[in-house]
Design a protein around this motif. Structure first.
Motif, PDB file in Angstrom:
ATOM      1  N   GLY A   1       0.790  -1.210   0.000  1.00 44.63           N
ATOM      2  CA  GLY A   1       0.000   0.000   0.000  1.00 44.63           C
ATOM      3  C   GLY A   1       0.825   1.265   0.000  1.00 44.63           C
ATOM      4  O   GLY A   1       1.911   1.327   0.583  1.00 44.63           O
ATOM      5  N   THR A   2       0.280   2.317  -0.637  1.00 41.41           N
ATOM      6  CA  THR A   2       0.889   3.643  -0.574  1.00 41.41           C
ATOM      7  C   THR A   2       0.966   4.107   0.874  1.00 41.41           C
ATOM      8  O   THR A   2       1.921   4.779   1.283  1.00 41.41           O
ATOM      9  CB  THR A   2       0.050   4.640  -1.397  1.00 41.41           C
ATOM     10  OG1 THR A   2      -0.140   4.117  -2.706  1.00 41.41           O
ATOM     11  CG2 THR A   2       0.719   5.993  -1.468  1.00 41.41           C
ATOM     12  N   TYR A   3      -0.053   3.774   1.615  1.00 43.05           N
ATOM     13  CA  TYR A   3      -0.137   4.078   3.048  1.00 43.05           C
ATOM     14  C   TYR A   3      -0.260   2.738   3.751  1.00 43.05           C
ATOM     15  O   TYR A   3      -1.128   1.925   3.414  1.00 43.05           O
ATOM     16  CB  TYR A   3      -1.358   4.953   3.302  1.00 43.05           C
ATOM     17  CG  TYR A   3      -1.692   5.223   4.751  1.00 43.05           C
ATOM     18  CD1 TYR A   3      -0.907   6.081   5.513  1.00 43.05           C
ATOM     19  CD2 TYR A   3      -2.816   4.652   5.352  1.00 43.05           C
ATOM     20  CE1 TYR A   3      -1.237   6.353   6.836  1.00 43.05           C
ATOM     21  CE2 TYR A   3      -3.152   4.922   6.659  1.00 43.05           C
ATOM     22  CZ  TYR A   3      -2.361   5.776   7.401  1.00 43.05           C
ATOM     23  OH  TYR A   3      -2.681   6.049   8.702  1.00 43.05           O
ATOM     24  N   HIS A   4       0.609   2.480   4.713  1.00 44.15           N
ATOM     25  CA  HIS A   4       0.635   1.151   5.328  1.00 44.15           C
ATOM     26  C   HIS A   4       0.566   1.297   6.838  1.00 44.15           C
ATOM     27  O   HIS A   4       1.300   2.093   7.434  1.00 44.15           O
ATOM     28  CB  HIS A   4       1.913   0.410   4.928  1.00 44.15           C
ATOM     29  CG  HIS A   4       1.802  -1.077   5.047  1.00 44.15           C
ATOM     30  ND1 HIS A   4       2.596  -1.822   5.890  1.00 44.15           N
ATOM     31  CD2 HIS A   4       0.979  -1.969   4.438  1.00 44.15           C
ATOM     32  CE1 HIS A   4       2.276  -3.105   5.784  1.00 44.15           C
ATOM     33  NE2 HIS A   4       1.300  -3.220   4.912  1.00 44.15           N
ATOM     34  N   GLN A   5      -0.338   0.531   7.437  1.00 43.58           N
ATOM     35  CA  GLN A   5      -0.487   0.532   8.893  1.00 43.58           C
ATOM     36  C   GLN A   5      -0.099  -0.824   9.464  1.00 43.58           C
ATOM     37  O   GLN A   5      -0.392  -1.861   8.862  1.00 43.58           O
ATOM     38  CB  GLN A   5      -1.943   0.785   9.285  1.00 43.58           C
ATOM     39  CG  GLN A   5      -2.526   2.113   8.859  1.00 43.58           C
ATOM     40  CD  GLN A   5      -3.968   2.242   9.316  1.00 43.58           C
ATOM     41  OE1 GLN A   5      -4.247   2.685  10.431  1.00 43.58           O
ATOM     42  NE2 GLN A   5      -4.896   1.852   8.451  1.00 43.58           N
ATOM     43  N   VAL A   6       0.543  -0.837  10.617  1.00 45.69           N
ATOM     44  CA  VAL A   6       0.673  -2.047  11.426  1.00 45.69           C
ATOM     45  C   VAL A   6       0.093  -1.704  12.797  1.00 45.69           C
ATOM     46  O   VAL A   6       0.446  -0.695  13.401  1.00 45.69           O
ATOM     47  CB  VAL A   6       2.127  -2.548  11.517  1.00 45.69           C
ATOM     48  CG1 VAL A   6       2.601  -3.065  10.175  1.00 45.69           C
ATOM     49  CG2 VAL A   6       3.074  -1.481  12.022  1.00 45.69           C
ATOM     50  N   VAL A   7      -0.817  -2.547  13.264  1.00 44.84           N
ATOM     51  CA  VAL A   7      -1.663  -2.157  14.394  1.00 44.84           C
ATOM     52  C   VAL A   7      -1.805  -3.288  15.393  1.00 44.84           C
ATOM     53  O   VAL A   7      -2.073  -4.442  15.024  1.00 44.84           O
ATOM     54  CB  VAL A   7      -3.075  -1.749  13.883  1.00 44.84           C
ATOM     55  CG1 VAL A   7      -3.986  -1.408  15.061  1.00 44.84           C
ATOM     56  CG2 VAL A   7      -2.976  -0.588  12.914  1.00 44.84           C
ATOM     57  N   GLU A   8      -1.617  -2.949  16.655  1.00 46.10           N
ATOM     58  CA  GLU A   8      -2.002  -3.804  17.778  1.00 46.10           C
ATOM     59  C   GLU A   8      -2.546  -2.877  18.856  1.00 46.10           C
ATOM     60  O   GLU A   8      -1.785  -2.223  19.583  1.00 46.10           O
ATOM     61  CB  GLU A   8      -0.829  -4.620  18.314  1.00 46.10           C
ATOM     62  CG  GLU A   8      -1.215  -5.510  19.484  1.00 46.10           C
ATOM     63  CD  GLU A   8      -0.058  -6.372  19.989  1.00 46.10           C
ATOM     64  OE1 GLU A   8      -0.321  -7.242  20.837  1.00 46.10           O
ATOM     65  OE2 GLU A   8       1.087  -6.163  19.551  1.00 46.10           O
ATOM     66  N   VAL A   9      -3.865  -2.780  18.966  1.00 47.97           N
ATOM     67  CA  VAL A   9      -4.503  -1.810  19.847  1.00 47.97           C
ATOM     68  C   VAL A   9      -4.350  -2.266  21.294  1.00 47.97           C
ATOM     69  O   VAL A   9      -4.579  -3.444  21.622  1.00 47.97           O
ATOM     70  CB  VAL A   9      -5.985  -1.634  19.490  1.00 47.97           C
ATOM     71  CG1 VAL A   9      -6.592  -0.479  20.287  1.00 47.97           C
ATOM     72  CG2 VAL A   9      -6.145  -1.372  17.994  1.00 47.97           C
ATOM     73  N   SER A  10      -4.000  -1.327  22.165  1.00 48.74           N
ATOM     74  CA  SER A  10      -3.663  -1.688  23.548  1.00 48.74           C
ATOM     75  C   SER A  10      -4.875  -1.938  24.434  1.00 48.74           C
ATOM     76  O   SER A  10      -4.746  -2.541  25.500  1.00 48.74           O
ATOM     77  CB  SER A  10      -2.807  -0.576  24.172  1.00 48.74           C
ATOM     78  OG  SER A  10      -3.552   0.636  24.258  1.00 48.74           O
ATOM     79  N   GLY A  11      -6.056  -1.479  24.028  1.00 48.55           N
ATOM     80  CA  GLY A  11      -7.225  -1.657  24.877  1.00 48.55           C
ATOM     81  C   GLY A  11      -8.494  -1.325  24.128  1.00 48.55           C
ATOM     82  O   GLY A  11      -8.489  -1.100  22.917  1.00 48.55           O
ATOM     83  N   HIS A  12      -9.607  -1.268  24.860  1.00 48.19           N
ATOM     84  CA  HIS A  12     -10.910  -1.081  24.224  1.00 48.19           C
ATOM     85  C   HIS A  12     -11.804  -0.252  25.134  1.00 48.19           C
ATOM     86  O   HIS A  12     -11.723  -0.356  26.366  1.00 48.19           O
ATOM     87  CB  HIS A  12     -11.557  -2.444  23.958  1.00 48.19           C
ATOM     88  CG  HIS A  12     -12.634  -2.406  22.926  1.00 48.19           C
ATOM     89  ND1 HIS A  12     -12.359  -2.359  21.581  1.00 48.19           N
ATOM     90  CD2 HIS A  12     -13.992  -2.411  23.036  1.00 48.19           C
ATOM     91  CE1 HIS A  12     -13.496  -2.348  20.891  1.00 48.19           C
ATOM     92  NE2 HIS A  12     -14.502  -2.376  21.756  1.00 48.19           N
ATOM     93  N   ARG A  13     -12.639   0.575  24.531  1.00 51.35           N
ATOM     94  CA  ARG A  13     -13.591   1.352  25.328  1.00 51.35           C
ATOM     95  C   ARG A  13     -14.517   0.433  26.110  1.00 51.35           C
ATOM     96  O   ARG A  13     -14.998  -0.579  25.581  1.00 51.35           O
ATOM     97  CB  ARG A  13     -14.447   2.233  24.405  1.00 51.35           C
ATOM     98  CG  ARG A  13     -13.732   3.458  23.886  1.00 51.35           C
ATOM     99  CD  ARG A  13     -14.565   4.159  22.823  1.00 51.35           C
ATOM    100  NE  ARG A  13     -14.556   3.429  21.553  1.00 51.35           N
ATOM    101  CZ  ARG A  13     -15.252   3.769  20.480  1.00 51.35           C
ATOM    102  NH1 ARG A  13     -16.025   4.821  20.533  1.00 51.35           N
ATOM    103  NH2 ARG A  13     -15.178   3.071  19.368  1.00 51.35           N
TER     104      ARG A  13
END
Length: 921
Positions: free
Chosen positions: A909-921
């Motif tokens: 991707g032109t824009y690339h994300q790597v994500v591991e969210v630390s928590g949740h509402r």
């Protein structure tokens, strides 16, 4: 709040100061008053970029170096590739910036409150120059978002709006007229129609539509605030305007609407082009007679049982039932009769346009081709459920591919205020809300989909007086009536540019639309003229696309199921991916019309009313659609992962008529193989670093070398002399993962260069020799030009599945994996089924000889260029630009006066994300 242009005062913002040394401070941003979660990381190809004024342009022309913000993320985006195999959780931050809410890499470099909007502040961080926008209320935030986008991309925004409206020649000159004419055969809405669609948002969508309407109005006001400032302050005016002898026109809501329509069409309208597929069918018939379908089906690969799908279960696209030719619902066009429609009716001819283009600066010619440079493929997503994650959090690496530009066509920013909290990328000028990015505790992305929401209709031309029609007829038959096409004229006057001081010209275009859509071409059926129109299910409904993005920015998605309900309402065909602390999921959005019963979805339809979409209402432009439950989707699948790389979404989901690459070989499959290896090596669990490693290594994997070469090698077996030595080098390249990568970011020579150089020269020769004797040179050329390219310079992944399946047939593969005929070995074209014993050995020997012969040709070609010693053969990652190209680098399309240098090839991707969210509402 008053925002009248006459009250605006000059507010000088020297944008060259946006990027300063780390630690620079210009006041502290306010606190973010929503829960703060960590784990969001992204990179934008090349960098953020910004408007270049005359002094900044002079500095660029003197030094030859683009401003730092144009390339500040290139060491991350391109630098990750040589290091991808060693990525870990601890090293992700070297190649992805932290985009958690409130982060300011390098400190605050600048802050500004747009004139007339003291309730909002635009902060820019010191390392990347990205905007972080805070507003006291929603209107102020949206106003500042429009202002910030114009700060960065005003000239590019102007190019895109004019490109969408078919008026680019009014900015760049007469050489842009052919592109305008082509655009108006696909998107022909008038400004009044676009404004009407905008004003219908509150009527159609209630409170959500009213909020979107108000947001877009404030956003357009912010764009105009910057334009008005720039007209009185040269420090703010993009330098391109002086070079072109013009200034930016005021921004209208219809401009934003036109951009939105263009982008929805570009990235979320698929299928169509049935007339191309129909002409290919006729070409196969002419070559093979009654056996034509056997050969056509081999190469078409529609619904290939070995295809790799995103969903693990079947989802069924529209199935009109058994095709019944006798009903005459589909049109068979006379072979070779299709001719594009030229919407230009007054202005320079093609020769004059080409001559004018040659007198313009290179960056102007480059900007003219921006419309055709936007890609449809190479977006990808890898999502891992919490059950396979080493720390129990869902993981994702994902990004959309929209091409590479200078400045980048994506702009990234962060928004806070008035109930909006989001971060991500936008197409400047099209909308204020991030299209891809993250909210409080979730992230999302998209890949182009294969849903059938576009069709070609064939209109029978007529004249009201009953005379014989011609291609110039202005009427067509619909439900037994001879009715007029909707037509309008629009004109532009070219500027008198210092770069090309030719007299101004007036260019006039004429649009032409049936109840189905714009006329894109003419043809004949049994010698009688017909018009081809393009029908897109999103037409007249494109602006509803803004609502889901608004709701994501409002953080209405509290979980994966709410996300799927929100994005399921997006009108275009797109795969949407979601990740939060606990879950991963995806859904294909879009409305997919039900076609006329017993018609073929592979052929164009007659437009006289009998073959309309079921329940078609031409006044509301609606139809009966397949149920939403039929659209592919998944949440936390049992096998623990979701993988998409523009591959077909599911079994039963019909590929596009010109999508001839849906066989077993896909980058998605390579990505799965890497993930499976990681899981096996780490006791069934992976972490974010390993997921990022898999995604980035797959992005530099040569699909042909990994999955085709082993079969080529098996057919050849042992060779001797130089061919055996070269095959040994290719064996080593294959064992290393068939990577096209340099050893370090600063080096410029590919590892395994000799193998890659030879394989690049071998592949097109081998494929042509494998298939052309059977297809014949004329049909082979037609297939190459329309659906399966085979460039002699550079490379593509077309033919990969076709070649591998044929080689497997040569080696006696199981029946399920065979084609109807064996191609490799010459024009005899042996039937594949039942081929065994001496006959199979004979075919294999002939195919082996073909591969060795073409390998020898490739070796001689490389030796002629690079000398006799393979140890000295080199494949460069970047190189001087030539025609044809001499390396497979990424060359950003220059969409302004500043060019950014090429960088090594990669497929992500032109824009690339790597994500591991630390928590949740």
């Amino acid at each position: 709040m008053a925002r009248r242009a006459g009250l605006l005062t000059s507010f000088v913002v020297v944008l060259a100061m946006i990027v300063t040394v780390p630690g620079a401070q210009a006041g502290a941003p306010p606190q973010v008053h929503v829960p703060a979660f960590a784990g969001f990381n992204s990179v934008l190809a090349q960098g953020e970029g910004y408007t270049v004024n005359a002094p900044a342009l002079a500095g660029y022309e003197t030094s030859g170096k683009p401003p730092q913000s144009f390339v500040s993320q290139n060491p991350l985006y391109a630098g990750v590739m040589p290091a991808a195999g060693s990525l870990t959780n601890a090293t992700i931050h070297r190649y992805y910036k932290d985009t958690d809410f409130g982060q300011m890499p390098g400190g605050i470099a600048s802050s500004v409150s747009p004139p007339g909007d003291p309730g909002a502040t635009i902060y820019r961080d010191g390392r990347f120059g990205m905007a972080h926008i805070y507003g006291d209320n929603r209107a102020d935030l949206m106003f500042a978002a429009g202002y910030a986008q114009a700060q960065e991309r005003l000239f590019l925004m102007d190019v895109i709006r004019r490109m969408a409206e078919g008026t680019l020649a009014g900015l760049l000159g007469a050489s842009a007229a052919p592109g305008d004419a082509a655009q108006l055969t696909n998107q022909d809405f008038s400004p009044a129609e676009l404004t009407r669609q905008f004003n219908q948002l509150p009527v159609k969508y209630g409170g959500a539509g009213s909020r979107t309407h108000a947001d877009l109005s404030s956003y357009v006001d912010g764009i105009n605030a910057y334009i008005n400032q720039a007209k009185i302050d040269p420090a703010l005016m993009p330098s391109e305007y002086a070079a072109l002898g013009t200034t930016p026109a005021p921004w209208k809501i219809s401009d934003t609407a036109a951009e939105a329509v263009f982008l929805v069409t570009q990235f979320t309208v698929s299928n169509g082009s049935e007339q191309i597929n129909e002409q290919l069918m006729e070409a196969f018939q002419k070559r093979f007679g009654r056996r034509w379908r056997q050969f056509y089906n081999d190469l078409r690969e529609a619904n290939d049982p070995e295809g790799f799908h995103v969903a693990k279960v079947a989802f069924h696209s529209d199935n009109p039932g058994r095709y019944e030719p006798g009903k005459h619902l589909n049109a068979w066009l006379d072979f070779g009769s299709v001719k594009p429609r030229n919407a230009e009716i007054a202005g320079p001819n093609a020769q004059s346009s080409a001559q004018l283009a040659q007198r313009m600066p290179a960056w102007v010619r480059s900007a003219e081709r921006l419309r055709t440079a936007l890609p449809h493929v190479e977006s990808n997503a890898l999502m891992v459920t919490a059950g396979l994650s080493s720390d129990g959090h869902a993981l994702a690496a994902m990004g959309p591919q929209v091409g590479y530009y200078s400045p980048q066509i994506f702009s990234e920013y962060e928004l806070h205020g008035g109930g909006i909290d989001s971060e991500g990328v936008v197409f400047p000028g099209a909308a204020p809300y991030p299209l891809i990015g993250h909210g409080i505790d979730f992230a999302w992305s998209g890949t182009s989909a294969n849903g059938d929401n576009q069709d070609t209709f064939v209109e029978r031309l007529c004249n009201p007086d009953g005379s014989r029609p011609s291609a110039g007829s202005t009427h067509y038959l619909y439900k037994r009536n001879c009715i007029a096409f909707v037509m309008r004229k629009q004109s532009v006057t070219t500027p008198v540019a210092p770069t090309s001081p030719s007299p101004p010209q007036t260019i006039t275009y004429e649009t032409k639309r049936s109840v189905h859509g714009p006329v894109l071409a003419y043809a004949t059926v049994h010698g009688r003229p017909v018009a081809l129109t393009v029908a897109k299910a999103v037409d007249f409904h494109e602006l509803s696309a803004a609502l889901p993005f608004m709701e994501l920015s409002e953080n209405d998605a509290h979980n994966v199921h709410q996300f799927m309900r929100i994005m399921g309402r997006f009108p275009g065909s797109e795969n949407w991916f979601y990740v939060d602390h606990r879950d991963v999921g995806w859904i294909q959005s879009g409305v997919y019309p039900k076609h006329a019963r017993h018609s073929s979805v592979e052929l164009p339809w007659w437009g006289d009313g009998r073959a309309d979409w079921q329940c078609f209402n031409p006044h509301a432009y609606t139809a009966c659609y397949i149920p939403a439950s039929h659209r592919p989707h998944a949440v936390d699948p049992p096998d623990g992962f979701i993988i998409s790389w523009n591959n077909v979404e599911a079994r039963g989901w019909h590929p596009p008529p010109t999508g001839w690459g849906t066989g077993p070989l896909q980058h998605a499959r390579i990505l799965q193989q890497r993930l499976m290896s990681e899981l096996k090596a780490h006791h069934g669990h992976v972490n974010l670093g390993q997921v990022a490693q898999d995604a980035n290594q797959t992005a530099t994997t040569d699909l042909r070398g990994l999955d085709d070469y082993p079969w080529m090698r098996r057919v050849i077996g042992h060779a001797s002399g130089l061919p055996e030595r070269i095959l040994g080098l290719m064996d080593a390249w294959h064992r290393s993962g068939s990577q096209r990568v340099t050893p370090t970011f600063r080096s410029n020579v590919y590892l395994h260069s000799a193998a890659i150089a030879t394989f690049d020269a071998w592949w097109p020769r081998a494929v042509a020799a494998e298939f052309q004797p059977v297809l014949g040179s004329k049909l082979m050329s037609t297939v190459e030009s329309e659906v399966l390219s085979l460039p002699m310079d550079g490379f593509s992944y077309d033919w990969t599945s076709q070649a591998q399946k044929d080689l497997r047939s040569v080696l006696g593969a199981p029946e399920r994996g065979r084609y109807s005929h064996v191609y490799c070995g010459g024009p005899a074209s042996q039937p594949a089924r039942g081929l065994r014993g001496p006959a199979l050995r004979h075919v294999r020997a002939r195919c082996r000889g073909l591969l060795l012969r073409t390998l020898g040709q490739a070796i001689r070609a490389v030796r002629a260029k690079q000398g006799t010693d393979p140890a000295r053969w080199q494949v460069l990652a970047t190189c001087p630009q030539t025609t044809p190209p001499s390396c497979d680098q990424e060359v950003p399309v220059t969409a302004g006066a500043v060019a950014t240098p090429p960088f090594p090839w990669q497929d992500r991707g032109t824009y690339h994300q790597v994500v591991e969210v630390s928590g949740h509402r």
